[in-house]
Design an enzyme around this catalytic site. Sequence first.
Site, PDB file in Angstrom:
ATOM      1  N   GLN B  31      19.901  55.146 114.331  1.00  0.00           N
ATOM      2  CA  GLN B  31      20.079  56.306 115.195  1.00  0.00           C
ATOM      3  C   GLN B  31      20.004  55.913 116.662  1.00  0.00           C
ATOM      4  O   GLN B  31      19.572  54.826 117.007  1.00  0.00           O
ATOM      5  CB  GLN B  31      18.990  57.348 114.880  1.00  0.00           C
ATOM      6  CG  GLN B  31      17.566  56.798 115.019  1.00  0.00           C
ATOM      7  CD  GLN B  31      16.555  57.509 114.139  1.00  0.00           C
ATOM      8  OE1 GLN B  31      16.755  58.666 113.761  1.00  0.00           O
ATOM      9  NE2 GLN B  31      15.466  56.819 113.818  1.00  0.00           N
ATOM     10  N   GLY B 138      11.812  56.243 102.871  1.00  0.00           N
ATOM     11  CA  GLY B 138      10.721  56.897 102.167  1.00  0.00           C
ATOM     12  C   GLY B 138      11.061  57.219 100.721  1.00  0.00           C
ATOM     13  O   GLY B 138      10.216  57.156  99.828  1.00  0.00           O
ATOM     14  N   ASP B 155       6.891  63.601 107.786  1.00  0.00           N
ATOM     15  CA  ASP B 155       7.057  63.818 109.222  1.00  0.00           C
ATOM     16  C   ASP B 155       8.432  63.257 109.575  1.00  0.00           C
ATOM     17  O   ASP B 155       8.558  62.240 110.239  1.00  0.00           O
ATOM     18  CB  ASP B 155       5.918  63.042 109.920  1.00  0.00           C
ATOM     19  CG  ASP B 155       5.948  63.183 111.425  1.00  0.00           C
ATOM     20  OD1 ASP B 155       6.791  63.935 111.940  1.00  0.00           O
ATOM     21  OD2 ASP B 155       5.131  62.507 112.082  1.00  0.00           O
ATOM     22  N   SER B 156       9.461  63.963 109.118  1.00  0.00           N
ATOM     23  CA  SER B 156      10.812  63.403 109.107  1.00  0.00           C
ATOM     24  C   SER B 156      11.696  63.991 110.185  1.00  0.00           C
ATOM     25  O   SER B 156      11.362  64.980 110.834  1.00  0.00           O
ATOM     26  CB  SER B 156      11.458  63.690 107.750  1.00  0.00           C
ATOM     27  OG  SER B 156      11.714  65.079 107.625  1.00  0.00           O
ATOM     28  N   ASP B 158      15.614  65.653 110.934  1.00  0.00           N
ATOM     29  CA  ASP B 158      16.311  66.744 110.261  1.00  0.00           C
ATOM     30  C   ASP B 158      17.082  66.262 109.035  1.00  0.00           C
ATOM     31  O   ASP B 158      17.504  65.115 108.969  1.00  0.00           O
ATOM     32  CB  ASP B 158      17.288  67.398 111.239  1.00  0.00           C
ATOM     33  CG  ASP B 158      16.554  68.057 112.389  1.00  0.00           C
ATOM     34  OD1 ASP B 158      15.384  68.425 112.204  1.00  0.00           O
ATOM     35  OD2 ASP B 158      17.154  68.200 113.464  1.00  0.00           O
TER      36      ASP B 158
END
Lengths: 284, 284
Positions: B31, B138, B155-156, B158
């Site tokens: 990203q 994960g 705790d990701s 979107d």
Amino acid sequence: MDLWFTEEHTKDVRFSIRVEKQIHSEQSRYQRIDVFESDEFGRLLTLDGQIMLTEKDEFIYHEMIVHVPMAVNPNIKNVLVIGGGDGGTVRELTQYRSIERIDLAELDERVLEVSRKYFPRISQNLSDPRVSFSFEDGLKFIREKEKEYDLILVDSTDPSGPGEGLFTKEFYGSCCNALKENGILVNQQECAYYADYSKFMKRAYQRMREIFPVCRIYQAQIPSYPSGNWVFGFASKGLDPVSDLQSTKWKALGLKTRYYNTDVHVGSFAIPNYIRDMLTDATE
Amino acid sequence: MDLWFTEEHTKDVRFSIRVEKQIHSEQSRYQRIDVFESDEFGRLLTLDGQIMLTEKDEFIYHEMIVHVPMAVNPNIKNVLVIGGGDGGTVRELTQYRSIERIDLAELDERVLEVSRKYFPRISQNLSDPRVSFSFEDGLKFIREKEKEYDLILVDSTDPSGPGEGLFTKEFYGSCCNALKENGILVNQQECAYYADYSKFMKRAYQRMREIFPVCRIYQAQIPSYPSGNWVFGFASKGLDPVSDLQSTKWKALGLKTRYYNTDVHVGSFAIPNYIRDMLTDATE
């Protein structure tokens, strides 16, 4: 075409909504009034460039300003609304058969007219026979009143505009005089997150606390308002907003709400530490 | 100079923060990672153009994802954090002496490195000896685990980005296997207000509900996130987030929090009707 309505939440934060078109604009005696059409929020009503309501999320503000005090004292009969010219607060109030009289003191008659024309679903109950209007400053209107109301709702603009007088100690004192024994005052108190707004919340809370034996704040999520979270003040001569909540009686009324329920009522008075600390400082 | 960071909350809604300058920008394997300096929100961390955290309001997200489950089961010893590379969740977890082990499965090691460099107050506790890292997906990490954890925190990002797999039924099933008897799963579930986000909340809730006997949602105000209000999911093999809340035990720990308290805990599970109705529809 690419048309955006932009509101400055602070000098460093802007919130923008794409609008299809502007469908009304005028400068009234007191403020600039605009109406826009949007996909995401439906129609928007703005006063002096600030969003007062949008069709899509106005239910949250209006339900939370009305049903919270009504569920604490279901015997409320006489109500004064200060501001509230759009009619949303009156719409929620008129759902209660037990209410006998609603006085609306709105400074700017043009807000009513614009809402009647462009927001019929919000303003429709302004024609309820229990409602009477006074187009004058709420601060002046309330001065002569004594023990007339069970509930006063301050559905005002921001304290930096024409609503300024409605955040003064004199005004809260007059409200106290105008309320009966079990009287409740609820007002909008800005947002707690940005310092530009929370300074008003702190001041309002401090001033109300000097006059009313019970003084609390509660919150609601309002996506079109600064920070997305708004604060209301609850002051009374004795009734507590949580321990005096009449859940069973309120539920028995069978009113249809989209945001409010009695769990949300209790939850809205659970205040995060950083806000609680601001109010503690305010009273020192 | 007039420099603004703007995030599209929906195609018709934009949120903008004035920034002093951009202090980091890179395209990692997964990203785009950017860091900006601002007056109103302090430093901002954005992933693929979306605000992940700001220095000023990150305390709300991180306190609410951690202290809610910890106050329901103060005996939690083994924790898995999926995502959370910025370190804010770990910072809150390491306040608990009773926690023995924290596994962090973060896909993108660069998020950790950037947070270590530019957000030292958020990432400082990543060096706690109880923390170990796995830089992998994960979804894959959790597949082999069986009854290892008391708590899993998702705790990701979107579900439309690299976090997509963390919103699948397969993933929730793996979480269930990886949790011990009293296990709790908490995840971020987007915002309930805008349809672009609530569709993910509904889907996540529906899928979790098929796997976990207890499944609830709770909310927090997060000014820098879409709508200003965020939803978390709470799922467990039996513990109820409200009736099993250990208020006295949690208060006795004496932890310092700026948003969370046990009243806010209870209040955060009081869900407005319009959201409750979306979840009812989701399970039909």
